[in-house]
Design a protein around this motif. Structure first.
Motif, PDB file in Angstrom:
ATOM      1  N   VAL A 133      22.834   0.779  -5.233  1.00  0.00           N
ATOM      2  CA  VAL A 133      22.220   1.643  -4.225  1.00  0.00           C
ATOM      3  C   VAL A 133      20.763   1.859  -4.597  1.00  0.00           C
ATOM      4  O   VAL A 133      20.454   2.284  -5.719  1.00  0.00           O
ATOM      5  N   GLU A 134      19.858   1.558  -3.671  1.00  0.00           N
ATOM      6  CA  GLU A 134      18.423   1.717  -3.898  1.00  0.00           C
ATOM      7  C   GLU A 134      17.801   2.484  -2.743  1.00  0.00           C
ATOM      8  O   GLU A 134      18.386   2.590  -1.654  1.00  0.00           O
ATOM      9  N   LEU A 135      16.613   3.034  -2.980  1.00  0.00           N
ATOM     10  CA  LEU A 135      15.910   3.844  -1.984  1.00  0.00           C
ATOM     11  C   LEU A 135      14.542   3.252  -1.699  1.00  0.00           C
ATOM     12  O   LEU A 135      13.752   3.001  -2.621  1.00  0.00           O
ATOM     13  N   GLY A 136      14.264   3.007  -0.432  1.00  0.00           N
ATOM     14  CA  GLY A 136      12.960   2.495  -0.027  1.00  0.00           C
ATOM     15  C   GLY A 136      12.358   3.366   1.058  1.00  0.00           C
ATOM     16  O   GLY A 136      12.848   4.456   1.343  1.00  0.00           O
ATOM     17  N   GLY A 137      11.283   2.893   1.678  1.00  0.00           N
ATOM     18  CA  GLY A 137      10.650   3.660   2.739  1.00  0.00           C
ATOM     19  C   GLY A 137       9.554   4.575   2.230  1.00  0.00           C
ATOM     20  O   GLY A 137       9.263   4.638   1.035  1.00  0.00           O
ATOM     21  N   GLU A 138       8.963   5.333   3.152  1.00  0.00           N
ATOM     22  CA  GLU A 138       7.755   6.087   2.847  1.00  0.00           C
ATOM     23  C   GLU A 138       7.968   7.198   1.823  1.00  0.00           C
ATOM     24  O   GLU A 138       7.121   7.416   0.953  1.00  0.00           O
ATOM     25  N   VAL A 139       9.109   7.899   1.890  1.00  0.00           N
ATOM     26  CA  VAL A 139       9.327   8.994   0.938  1.00  0.00           C
ATOM     27  C   VAL A 139       9.547   8.436  -0.467  1.00  0.00           C
ATOM     28  O   VAL A 139       9.029   8.973  -1.453  1.00  0.00           O
ATOM     29  N   ALA A 140      10.307   7.345  -0.568  1.00  0.00           N
ATOM     30  CA  ALA A 140      10.521   6.721  -1.878  1.00  0.00           C
ATOM     31  C   ALA A 140       9.208   6.224  -2.463  1.00  0.00           C
ATOM     32  O   ALA A 140       8.942   6.379  -3.659  1.00  0.00           O
ATOM     33  N   ASN A 141       8.375   5.629  -1.620  1.00  0.00           N
ATOM     34  CA  ASN A 141       7.063   5.167  -2.092  1.00  0.00           C
ATOM     35  C   ASN A 141       6.211   6.333  -2.558  1.00  0.00           C
ATOM     36  O   ASN A 141       5.520   6.256  -3.580  1.00  0.00           O
ATOM     37  N   GLU A 142       6.257   7.429  -1.799  1.00  0.00           N
ATOM     38  CA  GLU A 142       5.455   8.607  -2.141  1.00  0.00           C
ATOM     39  C   GLU A 142       5.913   9.205  -3.469  1.00  0.00           C
ATOM     40  O   GLU A 142       5.095   9.551  -4.330  1.00  0.00           O
ATOM     41  N   MET A 143       7.214   9.293  -3.656  1.00  0.00           N
ATOM     42  CA  MET A 143       7.742   9.890  -4.875  1.00  0.00           C
ATOM     43  C   MET A 143       7.551   8.996  -6.096  1.00  0.00           C
ATOM     44  O   MET A 143       7.511   9.478  -7.227  1.00  0.00           O
ATOM     45  N   ALA A 144       7.418   7.699  -5.855  1.00  0.00           N
ATOM     46  CA  ALA A 144       7.306   6.757  -6.974  1.00  0.00           C
ATOM     47  C   ALA A 144       5.883   6.568  -7.448  1.00  0.00           C
ATOM     48  O   ALA A 144       5.657   5.915  -8.465  1.00  0.00           O
ATOM     49  N   ARG A 145       4.912   7.129  -6.716  1.00  0.00           N
ATOM     50  CA  ARG A 145       3.524   6.902  -7.102  1.00  0.00           C
ATOM     51  C   ARG A 145       3.261   7.443  -8.494  1.00  0.00           C
ATOM     52  O   ARG A 145       3.841   8.416  -8.938  1.00  0.00           O
ATOM     53  N   THR A 146       2.368   6.775  -9.184  1.00  0.00           N
ATOM     54  CA  THR A 146       2.006   7.186 -10.537  1.00  0.00           C
ATOM     55  C   THR A 146       0.838   8.139 -10.466  1.00  0.00           C
ATOM     56  O   THR A 146      -0.204   7.811  -9.912  1.00  0.00           O
ATOM     57  N   GLY A 147       0.965   9.320 -11.031  1.00  0.00           N
ATOM     58  CA  GLY A 147      -0.116  10.304 -11.049  1.00  0.00           C
ATOM     59  C   GLY A 147      -1.201   9.884 -11.996  1.00  0.00           C
ATOM     60  O   GLY A 147      -1.077   8.930 -12.748  1.00  0.00           O
ATOM     61  N   PRO A 148      -2.345  10.603 -12.003  1.00  0.00           N
ATOM     62  CA  PRO A 148      -3.467  10.217 -12.830  1.00  0.00           C
ATOM     63  C   PRO A 148      -3.251  10.456 -14.304  1.00  0.00           C
ATOM     64  O   PRO A 148      -3.949   9.890 -15.125  1.00  0.00           O
ATOM     65  N   ALA A 149      -2.295  11.312 -14.664  1.00  0.00           N
ATOM     66  CA  ALA A 149      -2.110  11.605 -16.076  1.00  0.00           C
ATOM     67  C   ALA A 149      -1.212  10.566 -16.707  1.00  0.00           C
ATOM     68  O   ALA A 149      -0.189  10.198 -16.165  1.00  0.00           O
ATOM     69  N   GLY A 150      -1.550  10.062 -17.869  1.00  0.00           N
ATOM     70  CA  GLY A 150      -0.742   9.056 -18.539  1.00  0.00           C
ATOM     71  C   GLY A 150      -1.517   8.404 -19.656  1.00  0.00           C
ATOM     72  O   GLY A 150      -2.566   8.868 -20.088  1.00  0.00           O
ATOM     73  N   THR A 151      -0.975   7.282 -20.126  1.00  0.00           N
ATOM     74  CA  THR A 151      -1.594   6.602 -21.264  1.00  0.00           C
ATOM     75  C   THR A 151      -2.847   5.844 -20.878  1.00  0.00           C
ATOM     76  O   THR A 151      -3.665   5.537 -21.744  1.00  0.00           O
ATOM     77  N   VAL A 155       1.692  -0.211  20.166  1.00  0.00           N
ATOM     78  CA  VAL A 155       2.357  -0.800  19.002  1.00  0.00           C
ATOM     79  C   VAL A 155       1.899  -0.039  17.773  1.00  0.00           C
ATOM     80  O   VAL A 155       0.696   0.068  17.496  1.00  0.00           O
ATOM     81  N   THR A 156       2.857   0.497  17.034  1.00  0.00           N
ATOM     82  CA  THR A 156       2.525   1.326  15.884  1.00  0.00           C
ATOM     83  C   THR A 156       3.500   1.053  14.745  1.00  0.00           C
ATOM     84  O   THR A 156       4.147   0.009  14.706  1.00  0.00           O
ATOM     85  N   GLY A 157       3.620   2.019  13.853  1.00  0.00           N
ATOM     86  CA  GLY A 157       4.428   1.848  12.659  1.00  0.00           C
ATOM     87  C   GLY A 157       3.536   1.638  11.446  1.00  0.00           C
ATOM     88  O   GLY A 157       2.332   1.352  11.584  1.00  0.00           O
ATOM     89  N   PRO A 158       4.085   1.783  10.243  1.00  0.00           N
ATOM     90  CA  PRO A 158       3.265   1.629   9.034  1.00  0.00           C
ATOM     91  C   PRO A 158       2.539   0.297   8.956  1.00  0.00           C
ATOM     92  O   PRO A 158       1.379   0.237   8.546  1.00  0.00           O
ATOM     93  N   THR A 159       3.212  -0.784   9.350  1.00  0.00           N
ATOM     94  CA  THR A 159       2.576  -2.109   9.275  1.00  0.00           C
ATOM     95  C   THR A 159       1.396  -2.201  10.230  1.00  0.00           C
ATOM     96  O   THR A 159       0.315  -2.684   9.857  1.00  0.00           O
ATOM     97  N   ALA A 160       1.582  -1.749  11.469  1.00  0.00           N
ATOM     98  CA  ALA A 160       0.491  -1.798  12.454  1.00  0.00           C
ATOM     99  C   ALA A 160      -0.679  -0.925  12.019  1.00  0.00           C
ATOM    100  O   ALA A 160      -1.850  -1.312  12.164  1.00  0.00           O
ATOM    101  N   LEU A 161      -0.381   0.270  11.481  1.00  0.00           N
ATOM    102  CA  LEU A 161      -1.454   1.157  11.028  1.00  0.00           C
ATOM    103  C   LEU A 161      -2.221   0.530   9.868  1.00  0.00           C
ATOM    104  O   LEU A 161      -3.457   0.596   9.821  1.00  0.00           O
ATOM    105  N   ASP A 162      -1.499  -0.081   8.937  1.00  0.00           N
ATOM    106  CA  ASP A 162      -2.170  -0.734   7.810  1.00  0.00           C
ATOM    107  C   ASP A 162      -3.087  -1.854   8.289  1.00  0.00           C
ATOM    108  O   ASP A 162      -4.210  -2.017   7.790  1.00  0.00           O
ATOM    109  N   ILE A 163      -2.627  -2.627   9.258  1.00  0.00           N
ATOM    110  CA  ILE A 163      -3.442  -3.722   9.793  1.00  0.00           C
ATOM    111  C   ILE A 163      -4.672  -3.175  10.498  1.00  0.00           C
ATOM    112  O   ILE A 163      -5.785  -3.711  10.367  1.00  0.00           O
ATOM    113  N   ASP A 164      -4.507  -2.085  11.252  1.00  0.00           N
ATOM    114  CA  ASP A 164      -5.648  -1.474  11.949  1.00  0.00           C
ATOM    115  C   ASP A 164      -6.687  -0.941  10.967  1.00  0.00           C
ATOM    116  O   ASP A 164      -7.901  -1.111  11.164  1.00  0.00           O
TER     117      ASP A 164
END
Length: 729
Positions: A161-179, A510-519
């Protein structure tokens, strides 16, 4: 002659500011500590969150997204896609149903799709959406943790079982703090110790930079509570804040220690250091801010926010260097004059000293055409891959393989095809049309779009409760970052849909994440020439004022363009062609992030001015003193080579440290900035600049007499103030 504030007036102001801060060291230090603590507490209490969501007012995809949110409120909220895989999912029907039921019971989840409707033909993969009551960037961590708990409970050796989509991408982002930044800071510590030979000097320089970064990041989070702030804005503010904060403090600290070694008393040394090196810091910081403000012409709120965040971080770095640093220098007293490391000694470098820098520049000056030719060819060769540049926004397919959203992306591609990761959403506005005609229009839209060779199939439409809008999805045969998907979007908008729209009197968006990214990508590409024109034009004027020359700013612009082109060429070779990608921990090849060319151009054009101003100020000083063009180049470059090398090493290390991050986007930015700064400080400043200045000789400083009379006088490093002080001393 007209006087600007950047001239003697600014020098005197900085001189008085330096002496005042030195005399009131403790109150100034306490004030800055209070500011940092207060902003830190406020940012944690009421600060917002950065987001990966882009907006593009006026674009068709954004208009459709707004209409979608208005007429389909539930669809307008954020979602994540649950992807389940097994050898035979029919044998796990009960487990999948329990998973969906468990997710439906999570607070903050408003709806869960039917898993039975999302089965792949192979029967080994299925997907269903989980919708939340808030936008992706506002979904609470606690809500996401409950979702993860339900998913973890459903996983087994036989069920993935895996999670994708916008919320999963948002939660998986790496913050500025780290090595990443810690590595850069560690290298900066080593370089500063070698440059100063003093732990105290190193510590004060680093402290001012870190305080400036703290103020900038806390302020950005406070702003994020009111407006959308891109994740990249926070990352860039961190990168640039550390880099320029250390560099600006380095320039002032170096001048102060030279003065102390020469026997000057502490308050006078601090005042003069701010009047001279501090003036160069103000000038250099101003060029970065000007360059970043040039990005406003892109017309994209997210890019504008990034630019303002970076500009703010640079302004804070300048203010800290001009207020906190002199206070710390005053508190440290004459202890800064003594080296604390065995084997290292203080010396006061002069333009007339013989050192490695002067010996190198002498060699270049004796062979200007050869040096120029070799450097130019090298830079052009490194820029060749830029001809194959492909830009797009990153998809989950470019994320690290161990992340759940990358695994979800790969399972969807395997089970359904790459187009399912980037569907094109059609919003059909048939307000005022009779139901029968609306149904016929939707049917015709499906037929004409399905006939395109790059459309796999059409997901049937669903109407809103008011019955005036219908949603449909076109599933491409290619992935979201594929050029063929972009071509399909253009055909749908320009050729396929207009005929149906005019026939029925309806609007189809025509919209959606892909269309917005292309625009967004298209707008960034279209506006890049405008950004280049504005930034180069403004910087040309500033350099012309500073050095009273037409050729110097022209050569500076060409040199910076060469370093940017070479750096982006290397980025293309690594990320698009895969050359050495595995060494950076990059899985496979991918297009270049859409905003990197325009953003890196503005940032690097501004940063390069640090070295340009620092070197040319010394060269011009020697030229005005001797009138010998060749000798002034040798002495000026020789006197600045050590500090320029140290500053470039620090900035390169800070940027290169981000190559250790998890996200490819962060790696791209870090590589582009690190390579560009390295090339600019070496090939450009130590080869192309001295060779061309020797080649052009006295023409370097030519300015039409009529223009010389009307231009204001800009005294960057306060030479006039020093001359007046020495004359009255």
């Amino acid at each position: 002659m007209i006087e600007l504030i950047a001239g003697p007036v600014m020098s005197r102001l900085l001189y008085r500011m330096g002496r005042w801060s030195a005399a009131h060291g403790k109150p100034v230090l306490v004030a800055w500590v209070v500011v940092v603590v207060l902003l830190g507490v406020l940012s944690r209490a009421v600060g917002g969150h950065v987001t990966d969501q882009f907006e593009l007012p006026g674009a068709e995809s954004q208009v459709a997204a707004d209409l979608l949110e208005e007429r389909f409120p539930a669809v307008g909220r954020s979602s994540t896609m649950v992807v389940v895989a097994a050898d035979d999912l029919r044998a796990h029907a009960g487990e999948v149903s329990a998973l969906a039921a468990g997710l439906d019971g999570v607070a903050g989840v408003v709806s869960v799709g039917d898993p039975r409707r999302g089965m792949a033909p192979s029967g080994t993969v299925l997907q269903f959406p989980v919708r939340f009551d808030k936008p992706a960037e506002q979904v609470e961590v606690e809500t996401w943790d409950r979702v993860l708990a339900v998913v973890d409970a459903a996983r087994s050796p036989a069920l993935q079982v895996e999670l994708g989509g916008e919320v999963a991408n948002e939660m998986a982002r790496t913050g500025p703090a780290g090595t990443s930044e810690l590595i850069g800071v560690a290298v900066a510590v080593v370089v500063l110790i070698l440059v100063f030979g003093s732990f105290l000097a190193m510590g004060l320089t680093l402290l001012t930079a870190l305080i400036g970064v703290g103020v900038s990041l806390a302020t950005i989070l406070l702003v994020a509570a009111a407006i959308n702030v891109p994740t990249t804005a926070e990352i860039l503010a961190l990168m640039l804040g550390i880099a320029v904060g250390i560099d600006y403090a380095l320039f002032i600290m170096s001048r102060h220690r030279e003065n102390l070694v020469a026997g000057m008393d502490v308050p006078e040394s601090i005042g003069r250091s701010l009047a001279t090196a501090g003036g160069a810091v103000v000038f250099a910081g101003s060029t970065v801010v000007i360059a970043m403000l040039g990005l406003i012409v892109v017309g994209t709120p997210s890019i504008t926010t990034m630019a303002l965040a970076v500009a703010f971080a640079v302004i804070v770095a300048v203010v800290v260097a001009l207020t906190l640093l002199p206070a710390l220098l005053g508190l440290a007293g004459r202890r800064l004059a003594a080296p604390t490391l065995p084997g290292l000694r203080n010396r006061r470098p002069r333009a007339r000293d013989e050192n490695l820098g002067t010996r190198w520049t002498t060699w270049v000056a004796r062979r200007p055409w050869l040096s120029f030719g070799m450097a130019l060819v090298a830079m052009l060769v490194m820029a060749v891959p830029l001809l194959d540049l492909e830009t797009a926004f990153p998809s989950a397919g470019s994320a690290p393989e161990e992340t759940t959203h990358r695994r979800a992306h790969d399972l969807i591609t395997e089970g359904f095809g790459p187009g399912f990761n980037g569907p094109l959403l059609m919003v059909v506005d048939h307000s005022g049309l009779p139901a029968a005609d609306a149904s016929a229009a939707v049917s015709d839209i499906g037929s004409v779009v399905r006939a395109d060779p790059n459309v796999g199939f059409i997901v049937p439409g669903a109407s809103n409760p008011a019955g005036n809008t219908t949603l449909m999805q076109a599933i491409p045969l290619t992935g979201p970052a594929d050029a063929a998907t972009k071509d399909l979007l253009e055909r749908m908008r320009g050729e396929i849909l207009p005929a149906v729209e005019s026939s029925y009197g309806i609007e189809v968006y025509v919209t959606g994440p892909t269309a917005l990214d292309i625009d967004v990508t298209k707008q960034l590409t279209d506006r890049l020439p405008w950004v280049m024109t504005v930034v180069i034009g403004l910087i040309f004027v500033v350099l012309m004022l500073a050095f009273r020359s037409l050729l110097v700013p022209l050569k500076a612009a060409v040199g910076i363009l060469l370093s940017i082109g070479a750096a982006l060429g290397i980025v293309v070779a690594v990320f698009q062609w895969g050359w050495g990608a595995s060494l950076l921990g990059v899985d496979g090849t991918m297009p270049i992030i859409s905003f990197l060319p325009v953003m890196s151009f503005a940032i690097l054009f501004g940063l390069s001015m640090d070295y340009e101003v620092f070197i040319l100020s010394r060269v011009r000083e020697e030229w005005l003193r001797t009138g010998d063009a060749r000798d002034s180049v040798i002495k000026g470059v020789g006197a600045t080579a050590r500090v320029i090398t140290a500053a470039a090493a620090i900035m390169t290390a800070v940027f290169a440290g981000f190559l250790l991050g998890d996200q490819p986007v962060v790696k791209m930015i870090g590589l582009a900035l690190a390579v560009a700064v390295l090339l600019d400080a070496t090939v450009i400043r130590l080869i192309l600049v001295p060779s061309t200045m020797v080649m052009f000789n006295r023409a370097n400083w030519w300015l039409p007499a009529w223009l010389d009379r009307i231009l204001p006088n800009v005294d960057i490093e306060g030479e006039q103030l020093l001359d007046e002080s020495e004359a009255t001393g």
